[in-house]
Scaffold this motif. Structure first.
Motif, PDB file in Angstrom:
ATOM      1  N   ILE A  94       0.829  -1.202   0.115  1.00 50.67           N
ATOM      2  CA  ILE A  94       0.054   0.116  -0.191  1.00 50.67           C
ATOM      3  C   ILE A  94       0.862   1.118   0.049  1.00 50.67           C
ATOM      4  O   ILE A  94       1.533   1.487   0.976  1.00 50.67           O
ATOM      5  CB  ILE A  94      -0.970  -0.119   1.332  1.00 50.67           C
ATOM      6  CG1 ILE A  94      -1.598  -1.376   1.522  1.00 50.67           C
ATOM      7  CG2 ILE A  94      -1.980   1.281   1.030  1.00 50.67           C
ATOM      8  CD1 ILE A  94      -2.579  -1.764   1.016  1.00 50.67           C
ATOM      9  N   GLY A  95       0.929   1.886  -1.073  1.00 48.06           N
ATOM     10  CA  GLY A  95       2.044   3.158  -1.248  1.00 48.06           C
ATOM     11  C   GLY A  95       3.230   2.714  -1.853  1.00 48.06           C
ATOM     12  O   GLY A  95       3.893   1.873  -1.518  1.00 48.06           O
ATOM     13  N   ALA A  96       3.489   3.649  -2.982  1.00 48.31           N
ATOM     14  CA  ALA A  96       4.641   3.553  -3.557  1.00 48.31           C
ATOM     15  C   ALA A  96       5.689   4.610  -3.002  1.00 48.31           C
ATOM     16  O   ALA A  96       6.241   5.494  -4.042  1.00 48.31           O
ATOM     17  CB  ALA A  96       4.550   3.612  -4.862  1.00 48.31           C
ATOM     18  N   ILE A 124      -0.262  -0.184  -4.867  1.00 43.78           N
ATOM     19  CA  ILE A 124      -1.408   0.999  -5.038  1.00 43.78           C
ATOM     20  C   ILE A 124      -0.861   2.338  -4.598  1.00 43.78           C
ATOM     21  O   ILE A 124      -0.345   2.236  -3.619  1.00 43.78           O
ATOM     22  CB  ILE A 124      -2.675   0.405  -4.284  1.00 43.78           C
ATOM     23  CG1 ILE A 124      -3.791   1.327  -4.624  1.00 43.78           C
ATOM     24  CG2 ILE A 124      -2.646   0.028  -3.102  1.00 43.78           C
ATOM     25  CD1 ILE A 124      -5.455   1.214  -4.383  1.00 43.78           C
ATOM     26  N   ASP A 125      -1.075   3.120  -5.565  1.00 41.41           N
ATOM     27  CA  ASP A 125      -0.952   4.746  -5.242  1.00 41.41           C
ATOM     28  C   ASP A 125      -1.615   5.349  -6.196  1.00 41.41           C
ATOM     29  O   ASP A 125      -1.300   5.134  -7.331  1.00 41.41           O
ATOM     30  CB  ASP A 125       0.572   4.774  -5.291  1.00 41.41           C
ATOM     31  CG  ASP A 125       1.201   5.998  -4.222  1.00 41.41           C
ATOM     32  OD1 ASP A 125       2.062   5.954  -3.539  1.00 41.41           O
ATOM     33  OD2 ASP A 125       0.495   7.144  -4.543  1.00 41.41           O
ATOM     34  N   GLY A 126      -2.130   6.602  -5.871  1.00 41.29           N
ATOM     35  CA  GLY A 126      -2.837   7.388  -6.844  1.00 41.29           C
ATOM     36  C   GLY A 126      -1.855   8.730  -7.139  1.00 41.29           C
ATOM     37  O   GLY A 126      -2.528   9.423  -7.878  1.00 41.29           O
ATOM     38  N   ASP A 127      -0.813   8.687  -6.774  1.00 42.95           N
ATOM     39  CA  ASP A 127       0.014   9.671  -6.849  1.00 42.95           C
ATOM     40  C   ASP A 127       1.036   9.981  -7.991  1.00 42.95           C
ATOM     41  O   ASP A 127       1.414   8.595  -8.520  1.00 42.95           O
ATOM     42  CB  ASP A 127       0.617  10.248  -5.589  1.00 42.95           C
ATOM     43  CG  ASP A 127       0.890  11.747  -5.290  1.00 42.95           C
ATOM     44  OD1 ASP A 127       0.579  12.478  -6.010  1.00 42.95           O
ATOM     45  OD2 ASP A 127       1.566  12.090  -4.334  1.00 42.95           O
ATOM     46  N   LYS A 166       3.392   6.936  -9.823  1.00 40.05           N
ATOM     47  CA  LYS A 166       4.510   6.317  -8.924  1.00 40.05           C
ATOM     48  C   LYS A 166       4.401   4.913  -9.231  1.00 40.05           C
ATOM     49  O   LYS A 166       5.535   4.211  -9.065  1.00 40.05           O
ATOM     50  CB  LYS A 166       4.268   6.672  -7.415  1.00 40.05           C
ATOM     51  CG  LYS A 166       4.786   7.960  -7.115  1.00 40.05           C
ATOM     52  CD  LYS A 166       4.350   8.237  -5.687  1.00 40.05           C
ATOM     53  CE  LYS A 166       4.927   9.690  -4.946  1.00 40.05           C
ATOM     54  NZ  LYS A 166       4.883   9.797  -3.539  1.00 40.05           N
ATOM     55  N   ASP A 204      -4.373   4.194  -8.185  1.00 38.38           N
ATOM     56  CA  ASP A 204      -5.901   4.395  -7.390  1.00 38.38           C
ATOM     57  C   ASP A 204      -5.662   4.651  -5.961  1.00 38.38           C
ATOM     58  O   ASP A 204      -4.610   4.452  -5.537  1.00 38.38           O
ATOM     59  CB  ASP A 204      -6.692   3.196  -7.643  1.00 38.38           C
ATOM     60  CG  ASP A 204      -8.124   3.282  -7.704  1.00 38.38           C
ATOM     61  OD1 ASP A 204      -8.454   4.638  -7.524  1.00 38.38           O
ATOM     62  OD2 ASP A 204      -8.961   2.543  -8.056  1.00 38.38           O
ATOM     63  N   ARG A 205      -6.605   5.078  -5.556  1.00 39.55           N
ATOM     64  CA  ARG A 205      -6.903   5.387  -3.815  1.00 39.55           C
ATOM     65  C   ARG A 205      -7.560   4.137  -3.375  1.00 39.55           C
ATOM     66  O   ARG A 205      -8.591   3.756  -3.874  1.00 39.55           O
ATOM     67  CB  ARG A 205      -7.594   6.564  -3.611  1.00 39.55           C
ATOM     68  CG  ARG A 205      -6.863   7.884  -4.065  1.00 39.55           C
ATOM     69  CD  ARG A 205      -7.620   8.925  -3.474  1.00 39.55           C
ATOM     70  NE  ARG A 205      -6.987  10.305  -3.964  1.00 39.55           N
ATOM     71  CZ  ARG A 205      -6.967  11.470  -3.750  1.00 39.55           C
ATOM     72  NH1 ARG A 205      -7.890  11.644  -2.463  1.00 39.55           N
ATOM     73  NH2 ARG A 205      -6.469  12.535  -4.069  1.00 39.55           N
ATOM     74  N   LEU A 206      -7.301   3.724  -2.053  1.00 43.54           N
ATOM     75  CA  LEU A 206      -7.837   2.723  -1.557  1.00 43.54           C
ATOM     76  C   LEU A 206      -9.111   3.066  -0.929  1.00 43.54           C
ATOM     77  O   LEU A 206      -9.355   4.357  -0.542  1.00 43.54           O
ATOM     78  CB  LEU A 206      -6.977   2.218  -0.384  1.00 43.54           C
ATOM     79  CG  LEU A 206      -6.009   1.009  -0.525  1.00 43.54           C
ATOM     80  CD1 LEU A 206      -5.381   0.498   0.692  1.00 43.54           C
ATOM     81  CD2 LEU A 206      -6.739  -0.290  -1.107  1.00 43.54           C
TER      82      LEU A 206
END
Lengths: 267, 71
Positions: A37-39, A61-64, A86, A108-110
């Motif tokens: 969760i998060g790059a 997953i990361d939406g940034d 990312k 995407d966002r969780l």
């Protein structure tokens, strides 16, 4: 060992030679599916080391997109990756390390809507978010989905890590109850963080994932490991599952996932 | 009286957990408190008195390395 290719035997030889890992353990690593969760600061060392270790499938997953201020600690991303999603940058680096690896990206966002479907496709969850609503969402979903979760957090010169085995060991909510009021706990952006602390904590998280995959060692359960870089000091706080925990206690009151109000995105 | 906070022996005045947090400028909402191996509810800080020899751990909220709102 018969299922390994010549190249794999050589690539993983330093693992295979360890009696605690061996060919059997390496096979388990290669069959394990991990969701990161998060790059960012924590996700980078987690992803890079797990890719190198031979984890079979990594979801991220990361939406940034990559920002110049990320590069001081988010070692997935290079200067040439600025403004790139990312997860794409992360995928390129992990695949470059290990062509055996299957990477699935989620730009995407969780949310409470997508998290359970996402979790169902993975064996182990590694948390690298700087967002308390998401940290609680991830914890609760891990409890509901019964998936092991490896928590990590960093701030300034400090870091913490803990492994959560749902319904067996202390969970994030057992300790922290509810997300802090918005704006009270500073983010890395507001308070700063020594970049290498992300490396220390993320690498500990990757270690926990490998121990879970191989099934060896004593996990970081019922213990919160804290690290202070200025004093070069690790501490371990012993914890107990909280019988009053709202999600994994004796009388849980949280039975559905909660999308807490997201903080205003500071772009 | 002598108590232990995050592994360090400290001399503190009598009072509650909330008094202790205030004296140290720690916002009660940004910390979890473990007292003698038991996590306290935040609502109990005001009514829990500190005793000689107590072992207290302040556990702080810590995020990750991702910008808020990105995930």
């Amino acid at each position: 060992m018969s299922n390994f290719t010549e190249e794999q035997i050589k690539r993983y030889s330093r693992h295979i030679i360890l009696p605690e890992v061996g060919g059997k353990g390496q096979k388990k690593i290669m069959e394990t599916k991990v969701l990161i969760i998060g790059a960012g600061g924590l996700g980078s060392p987690i992803g890079l080391y797990l890719a190198a270790a031979g984890i079979g499938r990594i979801g991220i997953i990361d939406g940034d997109v990559v920002d110049l201020s990320n590069l001081q600690r988010q070692v997935f991303h290079h200067t040439a990756d600025l403004n790139k999603p990312k997860v794409e940058s992360a995928r390129e680096k992990m695949e470059a390390i290990n062509p055996d690896l299957e990477v699935t990206t989620y730009n995407d966002r969780l949310s409470a809507k997508n998290i359970m479907t996402l979790f169902s496709e993975y064996d182990i969850i590694a948390d690298g978010t700087d967002n308390f609503p998401t940290k609680f969402l991830v914890n609760d979903a891990a409890i509901f989905a019964n998936k092991p979760l490896v928590h990590g957090g960093i701030l300034r010169f400090d870091g913490q890590a803990m492994t959560i085995i749902p319904h067996q060991s202390t969970c994030y909510r057992c300790i922290f109850h509810n997300p802090p009021p918005q704006g009270l706990v500073p983010s890395c952006q507001e308070a700063g963080v020594l970049g290498v602390v992300a490396g220390v904590i993320g690498t500990i998280q990757a270690t926990e994932v490998l121990k879970l995959a191989v099934g060896k060692g004593r996990l970081l359960t019922d213990r919160l490991l804290t690290y202070n870089a200025l004093r070069s000091k690790f501490r371990e706080v012993k914890l107990h599952k909280n019988p009053k925990c709202q999600v994994c206690g004796e009388k849980p009151t949280i039975k559905e996932l909660i999308d807490y109000e997201q903080p205003v995105c500071a772009i | 009286m002598q108590i232990r906070i995050n592994g360090k022996h400290e001399e503190v005045k009598e009072g509650t957990i909330l008094d202790l947090l205030k004296a140290r400028n720690v916002e009660p909402e940004m910390v979890s408190v473990e007292l003698n191996s038991k996590i306290l509810e935040r609502t109990d800080y005001v009514a829990t008195n500190i005793k000689e020899g107590d072992v207290i751990e302040f556990l702080y909220f810590m995020g990750g390395g991702v910008a808020e709102g990105a995930i």
